[in-house]
Design a protein around this motif. Sequence first.
Motif, short mmCIF file in Angstrom:
data_model
loop_
_atom_site.label_atom_id
_atom_site.label_comp_id
_atom_site.label_asym_id
_atom_site.label_seq_id
_atom_site.Cartn_x
_atom_site.Cartn_y
_atom_site.Cartn_z
N TRP A 51 -21.37 -24.65 -39.02
CA TRP A 51 -20.50 -24.82 -40.28
C TRP A 51 -19.95 -23.44 -40.71
O TRP A 51 -18.94 -23.61 -41.21
N LEU A 52 -20.60 -22.69 -40.73
CA LEU A 52 -20.25 -21.27 -41.03
C LEU A 52 -18.84 -20.77 -40.38
O LEU A 52 -17.97 -20.44 -41.04
N GLU A 53 -18.97 -20.96 -39.07
CA GLU A 53 -17.69 -20.43 -38.16
C GLU A 53 -16.56 -21.45 -38.59
O GLU A 53 -15.57 -21.03 -38.51
N ARG A 54 -16.86 -22.83 -38.66
CA ARG A 54 -16.07 -23.85 -38.79
C ARG A 54 -15.06 -23.71 -40.31
O ARG A 54 -13.89 -23.89 -40.43
N THR A 55 -15.96 -23.53 -41.16
CA THR A 55 -15.36 -23.18 -42.64
C THR A 55 -15.03 -21.88 -43.31
O THR A 55 -14.08 -21.78 -43.95
N LYS A 56 -15.64 -20.86 -42.87
CA LYS A 56 -15.55 -19.72 -43.47
C LYS A 56 -14.87 -18.77 -42.49
O LYS A 56 -14.30 -17.57 -42.67
N HIS A 57 -14.98 -18.87 -41.12
CA HIS A 57 -14.22 -17.99 -40.25
C HIS A 57 -14.46 -16.67 -40.49
O HIS A 57 -13.94 -15.82 -40.25
N PRO A 58 -15.74 -16.36 -40.23
CA PRO A 58 -16.33 -14.89 -40.47
C PRO A 58 -15.92 -14.14 -39.15
O PRO A 58 -15.89 -14.48 -38.02
N ALA A 59 -15.64 -12.98 -39.48
CA ALA A 59 -15.51 -12.05 -38.19
C ALA A 59 -16.63 -11.59 -37.52
O ALA A 59 -16.88 -11.39 -36.32
N ARG A 60 -17.75 -11.49 -38.14
CA ARG A 60 -19.14 -11.27 -37.81
C ARG A 60 -20.33 -11.94 -38.66
O ARG A 60 -20.06 -12.42 -39.69
N ILE A 61 -21.19 -12.35 -37.89
CA ILE A 61 -22.18 -13.08 -38.57
C ILE A 61 -23.67 -12.41 -38.13
O ILE A 61 -24.05 -12.00 -37.07
#
Length: 171
Positions: free
Chosen positions: A39-49
């Motif tokens: 979800w985080l990757e799909r909605t927020k597109h962070p450079a790093r997690i």
Amino acid sequence: LHETFNLVSFDMRNVGRSTGDKTAGGVLEQQDLRAVLDWLERTKHPARIGVLGNSFGAATAFAEATGDPRVAALALDSMHTRTRYQIEARLQQAGHPPYPGTWAILIGSWLRTGVDVGSIDAEDELAKFDTRPLLLTHGTADAEDLPERTQSFVDAAIAAGVPAELQWCEG
């Protein structure tokens, strides 16, 4: 860490405010963490997690990170390195011998959940981890997840080339 990482923290199934009636020691909960990361990757597109986990949430986070390169760094608090160690400690604190109770609980957990709750033990998963940053914090008076086991885990991680750091919390 906020300026560098997106941190993901969640209540696992059957813990805190989450629903559910089965706890699988992080094995099934790992799927929940993966869904949060998806979800985080799909909605927020962070450079790093970065992932923060506490207790068996820390073991869950570590197990997920071993196979999920999206997790750039881990902060793990009061992680047990083996599920059976925690069961043994709880039995002893309740005045019971650790065996055969530990094995009965592990078998009962398997019958109830359909999974081996010890299958993602951090001591076993360490060989799958790479060189991403790993921060562990642990209380010096923890009677369940013994500090010496955490120290041994960190020593093994460093020996394996993992940039691990351990911070002790007195008491």
